[in-house]
Design a protein around this motif. Sequence first.
Motif, PDB file in Angstrom:
ATOM      1  N   VAL A   1      -1.309  41.730  32.350  1.00  0.00           N
ATOM      2  CA  VAL A   1      -0.725  42.966  31.988  1.00  0.00           C
ATOM      3  C   VAL A   1      -1.232  43.272  30.376  1.00  0.00           C
ATOM      4  O   VAL A   1      -1.629  42.265  29.410  1.00  0.00           O
ATOM      5  CB  VAL A   1       0.929  42.736  32.404  1.00  0.00           C
ATOM      6  CG1 VAL A   1       0.887  43.362  33.457  1.00  0.00           C
ATOM      7  CG2 VAL A   1       1.492  41.564  31.153  1.00  0.00           C
ATOM      8  N   ALA A   2      -0.430  44.533  29.619  1.00  0.00           N
ATOM      9  CA  ALA A   2      -1.163  44.716  28.666  1.00  0.00           C
ATOM     10  C   ALA A   2      -0.259  45.347  27.552  1.00  0.00           C
ATOM     11  O   ALA A   2       1.191  45.171  27.934  1.00  0.00           O
ATOM     12  CB  ALA A   2      -2.180  46.729  28.913  1.00  0.00           C
ATOM     13  N   GLU A   3      -0.529  45.480  26.119  1.00  0.00           N
ATOM     14  CA  GLU A   3       0.607  45.071  25.088  1.00  0.00           C
ATOM     15  C   GLU A   3       0.710  46.915  25.003  1.00  0.00           C
ATOM     16  O   GLU A   3      -0.666  47.039  23.807  1.00  0.00           O
ATOM     17  CB  GLU A   3       0.900  44.489  24.288  1.00  0.00           C
ATOM     18  CG  GLU A   3       1.551  45.225  23.094  1.00  0.00           C
ATOM     19  CD  GLU A   3       1.948  43.981  21.823  1.00  0.00           C
ATOM     20  OE1 GLU A   3       2.447  44.161  21.050  1.00  0.00           O
ATOM     21  OE2 GLU A   3       1.906  43.039  22.128  1.00  0.00           O
ATOM     22  N   HIS A   4       0.279  47.974  24.968  1.00  0.00           N
ATOM     23  CA  HIS A   4       0.900  49.133  24.672  1.00  0.00           C
ATOM     24  C   HIS A   4       2.085  50.053  23.335  1.00  0.00           C
ATOM     25  O   HIS A   4       3.221  49.791  24.489  1.00  0.00           O
ATOM     26  CB  HIS A   4      -0.039  50.516  25.066  1.00  0.00           C
ATOM     27  CG  HIS A   4      -1.356  49.753  25.694  1.00  0.00           C
ATOM     28  ND1 HIS A   4      -1.015  49.198  26.928  1.00  0.00           N
ATOM     29  CD2 HIS A   4      -2.678  50.105  24.691  1.00  0.00           C
ATOM     30  CE1 HIS A   4      -3.142  49.576  27.174  1.00  0.00           C
ATOM     31  NE2 HIS A   4      -3.180  49.853  25.611  1.00  0.00           N
ATOM     32  N   HIS A   5       1.926  50.665  22.396  1.00  0.00           N
ATOM     33  CA  HIS A   5       2.997  51.040  21.806  1.00  0.00           C
ATOM     34  C   HIS A   5       2.862  52.852  21.748  1.00  0.00           C
ATOM     35  O   HIS A   5       1.879  53.021  21.399  1.00  0.00           O
ATOM     36  CB  HIS A   5       3.123  50.372  20.808  1.00  0.00           C
ATOM     37  CG  HIS A   5       3.156  48.529  20.975  1.00  0.00           C
ATOM     38  ND1 HIS A   5       4.926  48.355  21.564  1.00  0.00           N
ATOM     39  CD2 HIS A   5       2.748  48.164  20.487  1.00  0.00           C
ATOM     40  CE1 HIS A   5       4.908  46.891  21.027  1.00  0.00           C
ATOM     41  NE2 HIS A   5       3.251  46.487  20.392  1.00  0.00           N
TER      42      HIS A   5
END
Length: 336
Positions: free
Chosen positions: A41-45
Amino acid sequence: MKLSVLDQSPIRKGSTAREALQETVALAKWTEELGYTRFWVAEHHNVTSLAGTTPEILIAHLAGQTQSIRVGSGGVMLPHYSALKVAENFRMLETLFPGRIDLGMGRAPGGDRVTASLLNPTNTFNEQDLVQQLFDLQNYLNDRYAPGSVQAKVRAMPIPPSVPEQWLLSSSGHSGVLAAHFGMGFSFAHFINPHGGPEAVANYRARFQPSENLEQPQANVAFFVFCSNDPETVHRQQAMIDYRFLQYETRGRVDPFDYDDIKTVDYSPAEEARIQHNRQRMVMGNAEEVKQQLEKYADRYEVDEVMLVNVASELDERLESYRLLAEAFELKSVVV
């Protein structure tokens, strides 16, 4: 060939972040049942169209909802955090789910630079800072520091029965050199940059130095992928992902939309050129077409594992896409 998943938890038009995360859980369970190798799973802000901001929390939930599939980050954006805290997070995960956790790491902001500056006000995206973080992280994960150093006074807790797999993620060749130096796995993001990947992976292999966590080089490559045996469904998803990429490139964000919102959009010649460029980042078609293209890419990259990024607008279409490819590649489930 092994197939794996990188999920970004996209938020459909008319849906919510909670529903997007529930869909991620459904995808993890489904792909485990189908025989996929790992689920990242990815990390986006500060991205309103994606729900995944804290992969370490989502990983814990996903691992608890599944039995055998490897679960990990694709990836944790290291410049936002201290190496000690990342080590603690993933040692906790490895303690709870031994032998199933992947720590995938990157150096990108996972959003805009303003947000990055708020996540870590001291972050300068300095190259040497990243090298130091990787050095510190491996020391914390393996309990090895020079006697007398400040870090030797601190242990990353808890102490798990095993060490999570470590991967460096990149859309360029430079991080591959770092992955080789530190004896980590290397994942090339072809879905971000369609050029230079095979050379980056080859360079990683040539420079690889064994570590206590990985004796031989381990690499995979990620693509945007959508599969359907209905040509109209493929056409619709192709049009939507074309529009999505252009919005990111021109506006810096993507607001949720559906096919009816964009089906009559007229593109300028410059936009058409960008669409053709961006299509190099994806593999779309029916099951046989996608299988053949992925096998060709795997040969070019000399890898035996491909990661699929699927942002199709409807959950049932994503589920069916993964099912068709599992069938085409004759994946075998290990779920009892």
